[in-house]
Enzyme design. Sequence first.
Site, PDB file in Angstrom:
ATOM      1  N   ASP A 189      -2.512  -3.951   5.877  1.00 13.45           N
ATOM      2  CA  ASP A 189      -2.764  -3.136   7.018  1.00 13.45           C
ATOM      3  C   ASP A 189      -1.920  -2.018   7.241  1.00 13.45           C
ATOM      4  O   ASP A 189      -1.913  -1.041   6.267  1.00 13.45           O
ATOM      5  CB  ASP A 189      -2.449  -4.144   8.371  1.00 13.45           C
ATOM      6  CG  ASP A 189      -2.717  -3.585   9.815  1.00 13.45           C
ATOM      7  OD1 ASP A 189      -3.703  -3.258   9.995  1.00 13.45           O
ATOM      8  OD2 ASP A 189      -1.662  -3.056  10.351  1.00 13.45           O
ATOM      9  N   TYR A 228       1.012   4.277  15.560  1.00  9.84           N
ATOM     10  CA  TYR A 228      -0.254   4.920  15.774  1.00  9.84           C
ATOM     11  C   TYR A 228      -0.047   6.345  16.307  1.00  9.84           C
ATOM     12  O   TYR A 228      -1.024   7.258  16.095  1.00  9.84           O
ATOM     13  CB  TYR A 228      -0.857   3.876  16.685  1.00  9.84           C
ATOM     14  CG  TYR A 228      -1.245   2.357  16.175  1.00  9.84           C
ATOM     15  CD1 TYR A 228      -2.541   2.380  15.299  1.00  9.84           C
ATOM     16  CD2 TYR A 228      -0.479   1.605  15.952  1.00  9.84           C
ATOM     17  CE1 TYR A 228      -2.876   1.229  14.736  1.00  9.84           C
ATOM     18  CE2 TYR A 228      -0.673   0.286  15.415  1.00  9.84           C
ATOM     19  CZ  TYR A 228      -1.868   0.311  14.843  1.00  9.84           C
ATOM     20  OH  TYR A 228      -2.385  -1.091  13.849  1.00  9.84           O
ATOM     21  N   HIS A 284      -8.908 -10.334   9.011  1.00  8.61           N
ATOM     22  CA  HIS A 284      -7.940  -9.145   8.577  1.00  8.61           C
ATOM     23  C   HIS A 284      -6.907  -9.762   7.760  1.00  8.61           C
ATOM     24  O   HIS A 284      -6.120  -9.151   7.125  1.00  8.61           O
ATOM     25  CB  HIS A 284      -7.653  -8.502   9.978  1.00  8.61           C
ATOM     26  CG  HIS A 284      -6.748  -7.229   9.694  1.00  8.61           C
ATOM     27  ND1 HIS A 284      -6.999  -6.176   9.309  1.00  8.61           N
ATOM     28  CD2 HIS A 284      -5.399  -7.136  10.128  1.00  8.61           C
ATOM     29  CE1 HIS A 284      -6.090  -5.413   9.107  1.00  8.61           C
ATOM     30  NE2 HIS A 284      -5.084  -5.973   9.713  1.00  8.61           N
TER      31      HIS A 284
END
Length: 282
Positions: free
Chosen positions: A101, A202, A262
């Site tokens: 990730d 982010y 994931h």
Amino acid sequence: MWTEHEIQVNGVRLHYVEAGPAQGPLVVLLHGFPEYWRAWEHQIGPLARAGFRVVAPDMRGYNLSEKPQDLHAYRLETLQEDVAKLIQALGVSRAHMVGHDWGGIVAWQLAIRQPDVVDRLVILNAPHPGAALRAMNDPEQLKRSWYVYLFQLPVLPELFLERFGRWALRGTRRDAFTPQDMELYRAAWRQPGAAKGMINYYRALRRYGTRHGLERRPDNEQVGRPTLIIWGERDVALTPEMAEAGPWVPDLRLVRLPRASHWVMRDEPVKVNNLLIDFLQD
């Protein structure tokens, strides 16, 4: 099984755990969002027993590492430099890099921008920057990336993470994240400043990414190191096409695990461990 340490690198204090022989080949494990070093709890022991010196840091902003408040402190080039300086501070010139990730995004950048510090590269469910840019024209991927836009809001994402972070951690195995795991994760999220630091990854990518590390020039995103991509195909956030990195990685092995989410290293720990050890010992 492992020992805990702190180290000052690149202007921040990083917490990390270490296992395995001190003279073994160094393997650095980089976690993603919203995890911390414990993302690799099923990998640290097997890698150490295979003879590797294993280091798994809390990346800046997470858990017990320092948490700068300035958004500028979370640019990709800064995150990349954290890892390069960590490797140097550990007394070696290069290391095997394993990233999942967000840790995978940073590992990609390190292999592209500072290839001399990377020996072999392993990526778990994190797209190559060229694939990420290509996916910006994919309606399905844009739909799956809804949370990236939510995270641009002030304050609300931090409150959501602290109260409802469990929504993000959904593996295909019922025991991928146990109640005990979740208590440890909630404690990490509630460390002072952690929620903001984690979300700032982010926000900084959105603000600085085009100019710092995600230039729209995929021909310049070549990776010259042997690379293994392990991809859980039941990823709800990333489409299967995001795993494709062939145009940018000449020496590439891609392994898709169709039953994994994931959180591939938790859903399929034995398979992932065998793939890691075989690739890193090759």
